[in-house]
Design a protein around this motif. Structure first.
Motif, PDB file in Angstrom:
ATOM      1  N   TRP A 142       0.859  -1.183   0.000  1.00 27.54           N
ATOM      2  CA  TRP A 142       0.000   0.000   0.000  1.00 27.54           C
ATOM      3  C   TRP A 142       0.902   1.242   0.000  1.00 27.54           C
ATOM      4  CZ3 TRP A 142      -4.986   0.987  -0.727  1.00 27.54           C
ATOM      5  CH2 TRP A 142      -5.524   2.207  -0.275  1.00 27.54           C
TER       6      TRP A 142
ATOM      7  N   ARG B 295       3.696   2.438   2.681  1.00 27.58           N
ATOM      8  CA  ARG B 295       4.445   1.331   3.294  1.00 27.58           C
ATOM      9  C   ARG B 295       5.634   1.020   2.392  1.00 27.58           C
ATOM     10  NH1 ARG B 295      -0.972  -2.171   4.256  1.00 27.58           N
ATOM     11  NH2 ARG B 295      -1.753  -1.052   6.070  1.00 27.58           N
TER      12      ARG B 295
ATOM     13  N   GLN C 194       1.871  -5.818   7.256  1.00 27.90           N
ATOM     14  CA  GLN C 194       0.840  -5.813   6.223  1.00 27.90           C
ATOM     15  C   GLN C 194       1.425  -5.446   4.859  1.00 27.90           C
ATOM     16  OE1 GLN C 194      -1.433  -3.887   9.446  1.00 27.90           O
ATOM     17  NE2 GLN C 194      -3.208  -4.415   8.208  1.00 27.90           N
TER      18      GLN C 194
ATOM     19  N   GLN D  78      -1.324 -10.940   3.462  1.00 22.29           N
ATOM     20  CA  GLN D  78      -1.560 -10.709   4.890  1.00 22.29           C
ATOM     21  C   GLN D  78      -3.035 -10.770   5.257  1.00 22.29           C
ATOM     22  OE1 GLN D  78      -2.857  -7.410   6.123  1.00 22.29           O
ATOM     23  NE2 GLN D  78      -2.951  -6.335   4.190  1.00 22.29           N
TER      24      GLN D  78
ATOM     25  N   ASP E 220      -5.725  -8.803   7.685  1.00 23.57           N
ATOM     26  CA  ASP E 220      -5.999  -7.654   8.545  1.00 23.57           C
ATOM     27  C   ASP E 220      -6.597  -8.174   9.851  1.00 23.57           C
ATOM     28  OD1 ASP E 220      -5.289  -5.750   6.638  1.00 23.57           O
ATOM     29  OD2 ASP E 220      -7.356  -5.375   5.995  1.00 23.57           O
TER      30      ASP E 220
ATOM     31  N   HIS F 272      -8.292  -3.493  12.597  1.00 22.24           N
ATOM     32  CA  HIS F 272      -7.350  -2.722  11.762  1.00 22.24           C
ATOM     33  C   HIS F 272      -7.940  -1.399  11.287  1.00 22.24           C
ATOM     34  CE1 HIS F 272      -4.736  -1.644   8.490  1.00 22.24           C
ATOM     35  NE2 HIS F 272      -5.535  -2.098   7.552  1.00 22.24           N
TER      36      HIS F 272
ATOM     37  N   ILE G 228      -4.212  -4.958  -3.177  1.00 24.62           N
ATOM     38  CA  ILE G 228      -3.583  -4.580  -1.905  1.00 24.62           C
ATOM     39  C   ILE G 228      -4.629  -4.258  -0.843  1.00 24.62           C
ATOM     40  CG2 ILE G 228      -1.976  -2.931  -0.816  1.00 24.62           C
ATOM     41  CD1 ILE G 228      -0.529  -2.782  -3.527  1.00 24.62           C
ATOM     42  N   ALA G 229      -5.831  -3.865  -1.270  1.00 25.17           N
ATOM     43  CA  ALA G 229      -6.830  -3.486  -0.264  1.00 25.17           C
ATOM     44  C   ALA G 229      -8.218  -4.094  -0.495  1.00 25.17           C
ATOM     45  CB  ALA G 229      -6.931  -1.976  -0.148  1.00 25.17           C
TER      46      ALA G 229
ATOM     47  N   LEU H 249     -12.145   3.278   0.670  1.00 22.48           N
ATOM     48  CA  LEU H 249     -12.222   1.950   1.284  1.00 22.48           C
ATOM     49  C   LEU H 249     -13.456   1.749   2.197  1.00 22.48           C
ATOM     50  CD1 LEU H 249      -8.446   1.339   2.238  1.00 22.48           C
ATOM     51  CD2 LEU H 249      -9.606   0.805   0.088  1.00 22.48           C
TER      52      LEU H 249
ATOM     53  N   HIS I 199     -13.993  -1.778   3.907  1.00 22.45           N
ATOM     54  CA  HIS I 199     -13.230  -2.151   5.107  1.00 22.45           C
ATOM     55  C   HIS I 199     -14.117  -1.965   6.349  1.00 22.45           C
ATOM     56  CE1 HIS I 199      -9.579  -2.651   2.838  1.00 22.45           C
ATOM     57  NE2 HIS I 199      -8.822  -2.729   3.928  1.00 22.45           N
TER      58      HIS I 199
ATOM     59  N   GLU J 101      -5.235  -9.926   1.861  1.00 21.88           N
ATOM     60  CA  GLU J 101      -4.865  -9.063   0.735  1.00 21.88           C
ATOM     61  C   GLU J 101      -3.536  -9.500   0.127  1.00 21.88           C
ATOM     62  OE1 GLU J 101      -5.181  -5.859   3.453  1.00 21.88           O
ATOM     63  OE2 GLU J 101      -7.146  -5.228   2.728  1.00 21.88           O
TER      64      GLU J 101
HETATM   65  C1  UVW Z   1      -4.894  -0.118   4.566  1.00 17.27           C
HETATM   66  O1  UVW Z   1      -4.529  -0.237   5.704  1.00 17.27           O
HETATM   67  C2  UVW Z   1      -5.120   1.211   3.976  1.00 17.27           C
HETATM   68  O2  UVW Z   1      -5.105  -1.120   3.772  1.00 17.27           O
HETATM   69  P1  UVW Z   1      -4.949  -2.668   4.028  1.00 17.27           P
HETATM   70  O3  UVW Z   1      -6.208  -3.132   4.591  1.00 17.27           O
HETATM   71  O4  UVW Z   1      -4.730  -3.064   2.627  1.00 17.27           O
HETATM   72  O5  UVW Z   1      -3.790  -3.029   4.882  1.00 17.27           O
END
Ligand code: UVW
Length: 323
Positions: free
Chosen positions: A71, A74, A112, A116, A118, A122, A251-252, A265, A268, A281
């Motif tokens: 992401w 990172r 992450q 990975q 979450d 998260h 990635i997300a 997002l 999420h 992800e």
């Molecule tokens: C973020 O934390 C923005 O995304 P991810 O859930 O991909 O780790």
């Protein structure tokens, strides 16, 4: 994604004010959410999907000199060799009776920053994380809904690959290209299978494979990943289908910016924070997808256990698929 707040974008909590929540469904202390749907009986049935014994591992290479897909903000893992044969050649290697030599590594990483899971804690909004825990429980490390309970439990169930890229006749979906739960169902049908309640959804877009094929400028320029897009109907479908886990090669796991509301997002919060759906992800799906297209078997046993990082917001994982 945006440094300056846009005036017309609603707060995500407002967007989701009527959305379903599973808070309290598995008790006030629950930290694994929709993984509760993966019962021992279901796992025994899922094991019945194994036909040939073919095994696929879904982690992308980590600390890869070619780069790790992460992401924005990172960075990829850095592994350094701190002990190797060079130490003994230089006369600096420690002597062990019997003459054993060894290699050793040190690694720094964003947990992450590879394939990975979450943690359910998260991501949040309105001061509350999964199950209604106070967002202050995230301060200094997640004391609630961290990656630990997911890691301790493990994730095993019937996985189904939904190869959206192949279904749309593409190598990779376009920047910002979206799809819905109806597309997932249509894709499954075209593959000759169907999504069942409590299936682990494994969705391929071709996006992570693109990371290894194009320049970083092309991959990260105009960074709006393709993916599932928010609608109340989609969230209700995940709820009704009791989906425990969404795995994707992005990635997300969702289109980066909801094209309708402009919220970044939203799934999420809608899926992970509200329903307790676990998100996996950056999965490597191309080898599995090639095999599924060849033998027509899109369902299998899926097994994964993220690393046990105390109070962690997420952790690397190398999921295993057995066909
Ligand atoms: C973020 O934390 C923005 O995304 P991810 O859930 O991909 O780790």
């Amino acid at each position: 994604m945006t440094a300056t707040p846009k005036k017309d974008v609603p707060p995500v909590g407002e967007l989701l004010k009527d959305a379903p929540k599973n808070w309290g469904k598995w008790g006030p202390d629950d930290e694994v959410g929709s993984l509760n749907y993966l019962t021992p009986e279901l796992i025994v049935t899922a094991a019945g999907c194994i036909r040939s014994g073919k095994v696929f591992t879904l982690q992308v290479p980590m600390a890869n000199p070619a780069g790790d897909p992460v992401w924005p903000g990172r960075s990829g893992a850095i592994r350094v060799n701190v002990m190797d044969e060079g130490h003994w050649i230089a006369g600096k290697g420690q002597h062990f009776d019997g003459g054993v030599h060894y290699a050793d590594d040190y690694m720094t990483c964003f947990p992450q920053g590879s394939t990975q899971y979450d943690a359910l804690g998260h991501v949040w909004c309105d001061g509350q994380i999964w199950n209604g825990y106070d967002a202050k429980t995230t301060i200094g490390g997640l004391s609630k809904a961290s990656i630990m309970p997911l890691a301790e439990r493990g994730i095993v169930g019937r996985g189904i690959l939904l190869d959206i890229a192949r279904w749309r006749g593409k190598e990779v979906l376009d920047v910002a290209e979206t799809f819905t739960h109806e597309d997932l169902m249509a894709c499954a049908k075209a593959q000759g299978t169907e999504i069942r309640p409590r299936d682990i959804l494994i969705v391929r877009t071709g996006w992570i494979a693109k990371f290894y094929k194009v320049s970083r400028e092309e991959f990260y320029g105009n960074f709006i990943e393709p993916g599932l897009t928010y609608s109340p109907e989609l969230v209700q479908w995940f709820h009704d289908m009791e989906i425990p886990n969404l795995v994707t090669d992005t990635i997300a796991n969702e289109v980066t910016v909801d094209p309708v509301s402009g919220v970044v997002l939203p799934l999420h919060n809608a899926l992970m924070r509200n329903l307790g759906v676990t998100l996996t992800e950056i999965a490597w799906l191309d080898d599995l997808a090639t095999d599924c297209a060849a033998d027509g078997q899109y369902t299998f046993l899926y097994v994964a256990a993220p690393l046990k990082i105390v109070n962690g917001a997420g952790a690397p994982v190398n999921p295993v698929v057995i066909k």
